[in-house]
Write an enzyme that holds these catalytic residues in place. Sequence first.
Site, PDB file in Angstrom:
ATOM      1  N   ASP A   2      -1.468  -6.472   9.329  1.00  0.00           N
ATOM      2  CA  ASP A   2      -1.306  -7.255  10.561  1.00  0.00           C
ATOM      3  C   ASP A   2      -1.040  -8.721  10.250  1.00  0.00           C
ATOM      4  O   ASP A   2      -1.569  -9.263   9.280  1.00  0.00           O
ATOM      5  CB  ASP A   2      -2.577  -7.120  11.405  1.00  0.00           C
ATOM      6  CG  ASP A   2      -2.358  -7.525  12.850  1.00  0.00           C
ATOM      7  OD1 ASP A   2      -1.197  -7.550  13.286  1.00  0.00           O
ATOM      8  OD2 ASP A   2      -3.349  -7.812  13.534  1.00  0.00           O
ATOM      9  N   HIS A  19       8.295 -10.067   9.165  1.00  0.00           N
ATOM     10  CA  HIS A  19       8.319  -8.659   8.772  1.00  0.00           C
ATOM     11  C   HIS A  19       8.988  -8.485   7.409  1.00  0.00           C
ATOM     12  O   HIS A  19       8.559  -7.650   6.601  1.00  0.00           O
ATOM     13  CB  HIS A  19       9.040  -7.843   9.840  1.00  0.00           C
ATOM     14  CG  HIS A  19       8.332  -7.824  11.165  1.00  0.00           C
ATOM     15  ND1 HIS A  19       7.004  -7.442  11.293  1.00  0.00           N
ATOM     16  CD2 HIS A  19       8.753  -8.152  12.419  1.00  0.00           C
ATOM     17  CE1 HIS A  19       6.648  -7.527  12.561  1.00  0.00           C
ATOM     18  NE2 HIS A  19       7.684  -7.964  13.265  1.00  0.00           N
ATOM     19  N   LEU A 113       1.010   7.988  -7.865  1.00  0.00           N
ATOM     20  CA  LEU A 113       0.333   7.431  -6.691  1.00  0.00           C
ATOM     21  C   LEU A 113       0.897   8.117  -5.463  1.00  0.00           C
ATOM     22  O   LEU A 113       2.119   8.300  -5.371  1.00  0.00           O
ATOM     23  CB  LEU A 113       0.574   5.918  -6.594  1.00  0.00           C
ATOM     24  CG  LEU A 113       0.251   5.231  -5.252  1.00  0.00           C
ATOM     25  CD1 LEU A 113      -1.262   5.159  -5.044  1.00  0.00           C
ATOM     26  CD2 LEU A 113       0.870   3.834  -5.176  1.00  0.00           C
TER      27      LEU A 113
END
Length: 232
Positions: A2, A19, A113
């Site tokens: 956020d 962003h 991962l």
Amino acid sequence: MDGNGRWAENRGLMRFEGHRAGVKTVKLITQTCLDMQIPVLSLFAFSSENWLRPEAEVEFLMLLFLETLRTEVDKLHENKICLRFIGERRSLSTAIQDQMAYAEQLTHHNSGLTLNLAINYGGRWDITQAARRIAEDAKQGKINPEDINEKTIDQYLDSVNLPDPDLFIRTSGETRVSNFFLWQLAYTELYFTKKLWPDFTKDEFLQALTNFHERERRYGKTSQQILGTEHV
């Protein structure tokens, strides 16, 4: 993840630039998890509520997601990262759905991962769709309602075969989970930081991990039980 928009606004930039800066942090944290052999990293990329944002911002986020996925998938594959997606896909463009399917297929057997991206995801949606599918299977006689338990529900969630998170991190100073992993977070440790996502550095991440390791996770037991010092 956020605070991208606020990060940009604080610098007199368009929210879009926030962003883009946030993508750099995604790469940094993903690489750190890979280096530290953390087995699973889940990132809340786009919530089911994010459709309520201005149309131009939503369109940009979708294009950014598609662009990033196309340019990064080969590198992720080279690093033995297994890419997974959770969330309702039918509302996404065909181009995004196709690229997601390609990325999953390409990286399916990787074991370095597991990078799990939640896009058009909501915790309430996840539980609702699980309940609907369980009800349908029970109706068809595939499940005995009396046999339904927590493990049954786990198998119908979109996060099936992923472990429940150990640590939940939220940036930007907000202190809520915002409809993310509502079922899965039952015993997850929560960590909140005021740092905006683009400012969330490797050191900030390591600080969160240190804080996590200093906690005692009892899962309903007493400290004495955990330490093996309980007296009857």
